[in-house]
Design a protein around this motif. Structure first.
Motif, PDB file in Angstrom:
ATOM      1  N   ARG A  48       0.946  -1.073  -0.003  1.00 48.72           N
ATOM      2  CA  ARG A  48      -0.061  -0.084   0.018  1.00 48.72           C
ATOM      3  C   ARG A  48       0.771   1.452   0.124  1.00 48.72           C
ATOM      4  O   ARG A  48       0.677   2.203  -0.872  1.00 48.72           O
ATOM      5  CB  ARG A  48      -0.895   0.119   1.167  1.00 48.72           C
ATOM      6  N   TRP A  49       1.888   1.228   0.809  1.00 47.72           N
ATOM      7  CA  TRP A  49       2.754   2.162   1.112  1.00 47.72           C
ATOM      8  C   TRP A  49       3.416   2.605  -0.376  1.00 47.72           C
ATOM      9  O   TRP A  49       3.491   3.820  -0.879  1.00 47.72           O
ATOM     10  CB  TRP A  49       3.885   2.036   1.938  1.00 47.72           C
ATOM     11  N   VAL A  50       4.035   1.666  -0.981  1.00 47.22           N
ATOM     12  CA  VAL A  50       4.528   1.658  -2.509  1.00 47.22           C
ATOM     13  C   VAL A  50       3.767   2.229  -3.617  1.00 47.22           C
ATOM     14  O   VAL A  50       3.855   3.130  -4.151  1.00 47.22           O
ATOM     15  CB  VAL A  50       5.044   0.535  -2.899  1.00 47.22           C
ATOM     16  N   VAL A  51       2.450   1.648  -3.589  1.00 48.15           N
ATOM     17  CA  VAL A  51       1.355   2.148  -4.421  1.00 48.15           C
ATOM     18  C   VAL A  51       1.279   3.815  -4.162  1.00 48.15           C
ATOM     19  O   VAL A  51       1.136   4.407  -5.116  1.00 48.15           O
ATOM     20  CB  VAL A  51       0.169   1.481  -4.162  1.00 48.15           C
ATOM     21  N   ASN A  52       0.962   3.969  -2.880  1.00 44.76           N
ATOM     22  CA  ASN A  52       0.620   5.597  -2.687  1.00 44.76           C
ATOM     23  C   ASN A  52       1.858   6.388  -3.058  1.00 44.76           C
ATOM     24  O   ASN A  52       1.694   7.436  -3.572  1.00 44.76           O
ATOM     25  CB  ASN A  52       0.402   5.768  -1.193  1.00 44.76           C
ATOM     26  N   LEU A  53       3.191   5.887  -2.792  1.00 44.47           N
ATOM     27  CA  LEU A  53       4.111   6.676  -3.048  1.00 44.47           C
ATOM     28  C   LEU A  53       4.410   6.782  -4.625  1.00 44.47           C
ATOM     29  O   LEU A  53       5.005   7.805  -5.194  1.00 44.47           O
ATOM     30  CB  LEU A  53       5.726   5.850  -2.606  1.00 44.47           C
ATOM     31  N   VAL A  54       4.336   5.836  -5.403  1.00 42.33           N
ATOM     32  CA  VAL A  54       4.303   5.933  -6.897  1.00 42.33           C
ATOM     33  C   VAL A  54       3.191   6.830  -7.364  1.00 42.33           C
ATOM     34  O   VAL A  54       3.733   7.440  -8.326  1.00 42.33           O
ATOM     35  CB  VAL A  54       4.036   4.273  -7.437  1.00 42.33           C
ATOM     36  N   ARG A  55       2.103   6.727  -6.738  1.00 44.03           N
ATOM     37  CA  ARG A  55       1.072   7.617  -7.166  1.00 44.03           C
ATOM     38  C   ARG A  55       1.319   8.953  -7.064  1.00 44.03           C
ATOM     39  O   ARG A  55       0.987  10.084  -7.705  1.00 44.03           O
ATOM     40  CB  ARG A  55      -0.220   7.136  -6.639  1.00 44.03           C
ATOM     41  N   ASP A  56       1.847   9.169  -5.740  1.00 41.19           N
ATOM     42  CA  ASP A  56       1.608  10.568  -5.210  1.00 41.19           C
ATOM     43  C   ASP A  56       3.249  11.273  -5.733  1.00 41.19           C
ATOM     44  O   ASP A  56       3.267  12.576  -5.942  1.00 41.19           O
ATOM     45  CB  ASP A  56       1.914  10.653  -3.639  1.00 41.19           C
ATOM     46  N   ALA A  57       4.188  10.611  -5.891  1.00 43.56           N
ATOM     47  CA  ALA A  57       5.546  11.101  -6.491  1.00 43.56           C
ATOM     48  C   ALA A  57       5.617  11.292  -7.978  1.00 43.56           C
ATOM     49  O   ALA A  57       6.585  11.422  -8.452  1.00 43.56           O
ATOM     50  CB  ALA A  57       6.706  10.551  -5.710  1.00 43.56           C
ATOM     51  N   HIS A  58       4.594  10.586  -8.427  1.00 45.26           N
ATOM     52  CA  HIS A  58       4.563  10.429  -9.814  1.00 45.26           C
ATOM     53  C   HIS A  58       5.780   9.958 -10.369  1.00 45.26           C
ATOM     54  O   HIS A  58       6.577  10.239 -11.370  1.00 45.26           O
ATOM     55  CB  HIS A  58       4.823  11.964 -10.528  1.00 45.26           C
ATOM     56  N   LEU A  59       6.108   8.645  -9.930  1.00 42.59           N
ATOM     57  CA  LEU A  59       7.241   7.881 -10.345  1.00 42.59           C
ATOM     58  C   LEU A  59       6.739   7.375 -11.464  1.00 42.59           C
ATOM     59  O   LEU A  59       5.619   6.714 -11.745  1.00 42.59           O
ATOM     60  CB  LEU A  59       7.695   6.907  -9.143  1.00 42.59           C
ATOM     61  N   ASP A  60       7.788   6.935 -12.515  1.00 39.35           N
ATOM     62  CA  ASP A  60       7.381   6.192 -13.909  1.00 39.35           C
ATOM     63  C   ASP A  60       7.557   4.689 -13.345  1.00 39.35           C
ATOM     64  O   ASP A  60       8.826   4.255 -13.723  1.00 39.35           O
ATOM     65  CB  ASP A  60       8.376   6.617 -14.750  1.00 39.35           C
ATOM     66  N   ALA A  61       6.785   4.154 -12.646  1.00 39.29           N
ATOM     67  CA  ALA A  61       6.848   2.490 -12.321  1.00 39.29           C
ATOM     68  C   ALA A  61       5.586   1.957 -12.414  1.00 39.29           C
ATOM     69  O   ALA A  61       4.457   2.807 -12.399  1.00 39.29           O
ATOM     70  CB  ALA A  61       7.496   2.513 -10.855  1.00 39.29           C
TER      71      ALA A  61
END
Length: 120
Positions: A48-61
């Motif tokens: 969940r934390w990774v999903v939120n981080l990818v979404r919030d930080a706009h990581l290309d992942a």
């Protein structure tokens, strides 16, 4: 630290984000179990934390839920951007060096003037 206790949650979240970002820079494919272990989280919370981080930080992942992996699509910054960043750093370091030299020269001049006044 007594003064940082009130900010512990924010400090911990920022540290986890920095660790994950550094890990992403080194690896293109990251196992979520490894992330959970490194960040001392359980598997579900880490996902969940990774999903939120990818979404919030706009990581290309993208997240592969079946294999429990995060796949990082790394895009190297253009050479022009790297040159600009290093030039800015060089300019700042040169300014600091020039200020330090001026300060030491002023101190040496003051010391010499003081020694001359003491001799007279």
């Amino acid at each position: 630290d007594f003064f940082l206790v009130a900010y512990w949650d924010e400090l911990e979240a920022a540290a986890k984000s920095m660790i994950f970002e550094s890990y992403c820079k080194l690896h293109r494919r990251i196992d979520i179990a490894t992330v959970a272990t490194k960040l001392k989280m359980n598997m579900d919370d880490a996902e969940r934390w990774v999903v939120n981080l990818v979404r919030d930080a706009h990581l290309d992942a993208r997240i592969d839920s079946q294999e429990h992996h995060v796949v990082i699509n790394s895009t190297a910054p253009p050479v022009y951007q790297k040159v600009l960043e290093r030039t800015k750093g060089l300019q700042f370091r040169s300014l600091v060096l020039a200020n330090t030299i001026e300060q030491r020269a002023a101190e040496a001049t003051a010391k010499a003037a003081k020694a001359t006044a003491a001799d007279a």
